[in-house]
Design an enzyme around this catalytic site. Sequence first.
Site, PDB file in Angstrom:
ATOM      1  N   HIS A  66      29.776  53.571  30.680  1.00 16.15           N
ATOM      2  CA  HIS A  66      30.288  52.196  30.662  1.00 16.15           C
ATOM      3  C   HIS A  66      29.371  51.309  29.836  1.00 16.15           C
ATOM      4  O   HIS A  66      28.246  51.014  30.245  1.00 16.15           O
ATOM      5  CB  HIS A  66      30.386  51.643  32.085  1.00 16.15           C
ATOM      6  N   HIS A  68      29.437  47.705  27.110  1.00 22.26           N
ATOM      7  CA  HIS A  68      30.008  46.645  26.273  1.00 22.26           C
ATOM      8  C   HIS A  68      28.964  46.385  25.192  1.00 22.26           C
ATOM      9  O   HIS A  68      27.991  45.646  25.426  1.00 22.26           O
ATOM     10  CB  HIS A  68      30.251  45.367  27.072  1.00 22.26           C
ATOM     11  N   ARG A  92      28.570  35.019  33.300  1.00 23.58           N
ATOM     12  CA  ARG A  92      29.727  35.347  32.471  1.00 23.58           C
ATOM     13  C   ARG A  92      30.081  34.189  31.543  1.00 23.58           C
ATOM     14  O   ARG A  92      30.420  34.403  30.382  1.00 23.58           O
ATOM     15  CB  ARG A  92      30.925  35.708  33.369  1.00 23.58           C
ATOM     16  N   TYR A 131      37.004  45.170  25.097  1.00 19.01           N
ATOM     17  CA  TYR A 131      37.979  44.086  25.256  1.00 19.01           C
ATOM     18  C   TYR A 131      37.817  42.967  24.244  1.00 19.01           C
ATOM     19  O   TYR A 131      38.632  42.038  24.213  1.00 19.01           O
ATOM     20  CB  TYR A 131      37.968  43.523  26.687  1.00 19.01           C
ATOM     21  N   HIS A 212      41.034  45.827  32.596  1.00 16.04           N
ATOM     22  CA  HIS A 212      39.813  45.063  32.838  1.00 16.04           C
ATOM     23  C   HIS A 212      39.468  45.031  34.317  1.00 16.04           C
ATOM     24  O   HIS A 212      38.339  45.316  34.711  1.00 16.04           O
ATOM     25  CB  HIS A 212      39.915  43.641  32.289  1.00 16.04           C
ATOM     26  N   ARG A 215      42.263  41.682  38.916  1.00 17.84           N
ATOM     27  CA  ARG A 215      42.547  40.254  38.741  1.00 17.84           C
ATOM     28  C   ARG A 215      43.080  39.947  37.348  1.00 17.84           C
ATOM     29  O   ARG A 215      43.743  38.944  37.140  1.00 17.84           O
ATOM     30  CB  ARG A 215      41.299  39.406  39.025  1.00 17.84           C
ATOM     31  N   GLU A 240      33.310  44.749  41.942  1.00 20.80           N
ATOM     32  CA  GLU A 240      31.934  44.449  41.533  1.00 20.80           C
ATOM     33  C   GLU A 240      31.416  43.225  42.279  1.00 20.80           C
ATOM     34  O   GLU A 240      30.226  43.125  42.563  1.00 20.80           O
ATOM     35  CB  GLU A 240      31.874  44.209  40.016  1.00 20.80           C
ATOM     36  N   HIS A 274      31.689  50.316  38.838  1.00 19.33           N
ATOM     37  CA  HIS A 274      30.931  49.578  39.851  1.00 19.33           C
ATOM     38  C   HIS A 274      31.294  50.061  41.269  1.00 19.33           C
ATOM     39  O   HIS A 274      30.489  50.666  41.925  1.00 19.33           O
ATOM     40  CB  HIS A 274      31.101  48.053  39.742  1.00 19.33           C
ATOM     41  N   ASP A 325      26.405  49.373  30.730  1.00 19.44           N
ATOM     42  CA  ASP A 325      27.180  48.154  30.965  1.00 19.44           C
ATOM     43  C   ASP A 325      26.728  46.990  30.080  1.00 19.44           C
ATOM     44  O   ASP A 325      27.032  46.954  28.904  1.00 19.44           O
ATOM     45  CB  ASP A 325      27.128  47.793  32.457  1.00 19.44           C
TER      46      ASP A 325
HETATM   47 ZN   LIG Z   1      31.658  46.168  32.440  1.00 19.80          ZN
END
Ligand SMILES: [Zn+2]
Length: 462
Positions: A66, A68, A92, A131, A212, A215, A240, A274, A325
């Site tokens: 995993h 990004h 975030r 993404y 993703h 949600r 998570e 997660h 991650d």
């Molecule tokens: Zn992630």
Amino acid sequence: MTAGAGKAPQAPLWAPRAWIAGRWAEAVLLVPSADGCWADVQAGVAAPDSARVLQGAVLPGLVDAHSHAFQRAFAGLAERRDSEHDDFWSWRDRMYQVALRVTPLQLRDIAAQLYVELLRGGYTHVCEFHYLQHAPDGRPYDDPGAMAWALADAAADTGIGLTLLPVLYQRAGFAQPSLRPDQRRFATDADAVLSMQRAARARGLRCGVAIHSLRAATPESMAQLVDSAEDGPVHIHVAEQTAEVDDCLAATGQRPIAWLAAHATLSPRWQLVHATHATPQEIDAVAATGAGIVLCPTTEANLGDGLADLPRWLSAGVPLSIGSDSNVCRDALEELRLAEYGQRLALRRRNVAAQPGVQAATAARLFDAALQGGAPAGGFDRWGLVRGARADLLVADPACDALRGVPPASLLDALVFAGAVRPWRDVMVAGRWVLRDGTHCAGAVPAERFDAAMAELWSDAS
Ligand SMILES: [Zn+2]
């Protein structure tokens, strides 16, 4: 693989010891085939004259399940608090400031730096949960895959293996039908993800799909995507955050993992990233499906996510892999160490992950779990030092401080728990050397390009 990633070995390899089937085997002959897989692996064999003798103990490479890549540009830049409260959600918001700026060329250069670091950290393959799709104004690039191909170019330039996971990302929350303005680069529906998967496979890339989170996608789109994708891994962020659990309960009446187990036809293709906040009943429900989980211990610690129930996941026999991650850490051994240390701190016990009578060594239990769980996460039928698996390996540096004087039987324990710094002398991916004597074989890979991309991204930062 490009010419920059080193030449295929001309000879079989021989190692004084190698990690095979959960233990050290002595005097191991490893024969890579022309297609980059192991044609043969034999223990207890004297080194033939034709063999290249490796200068240290050999372990299989690990899958980083995993990542990004763009978040590498943010590592170390969010470690201060200027208001009363800081958590995942405020992190975030700041991370999105980076996400809104990165160009395809910058992404290529950031990812290339990251991938060299991952190779140095013991990973030979990376799963990109991708993404960041569109231009900064939210419109698709002329080639909708521009950002994905930037990642693929970085992987090819550095020699690391890649599983691309284009992400379904439709809405900002369970009760919100669309994305927030600052999520405009992420917008996809199932058709767009499937189209990207087809385009990636046409380029010869290994490609699964991702969702993703519950949600961020509707149940209908999730079902369409998974049914149409037919094969390859399916990754999803799940449970998570406690806020996500609360929102899911409010929207569906079920916790996220319980909802997935009840509605998503979980199978070994599925990788639950997660899975931090899981009840024993949810863990048992996942175990019954063959789905795996992906733990990202340093990121989960960095973001204050919480602590997964590692002992229960292990005892339930759920496949388990590790991921870098947010890429605050690019070291596979450190992820394994922190997975165990989090449990020790919380439970006030030692060697929590060990399994007396089966595998008493904590490092071995965690390493083998990550090894075996990484295979389905990356979309591989075989992985490790076995015939037919991709010819990846790590050569431990006997001159590494943490390994000096350590009895052979304790090498893996020392690698994980004795603070090994730069432990890998040589790294091979698909039968080609990508790291020799600790140096990347492509030579000019591209710290300067990374520096330039960072300077562009942060030119207005104080
Ligand atoms: Zn992630």
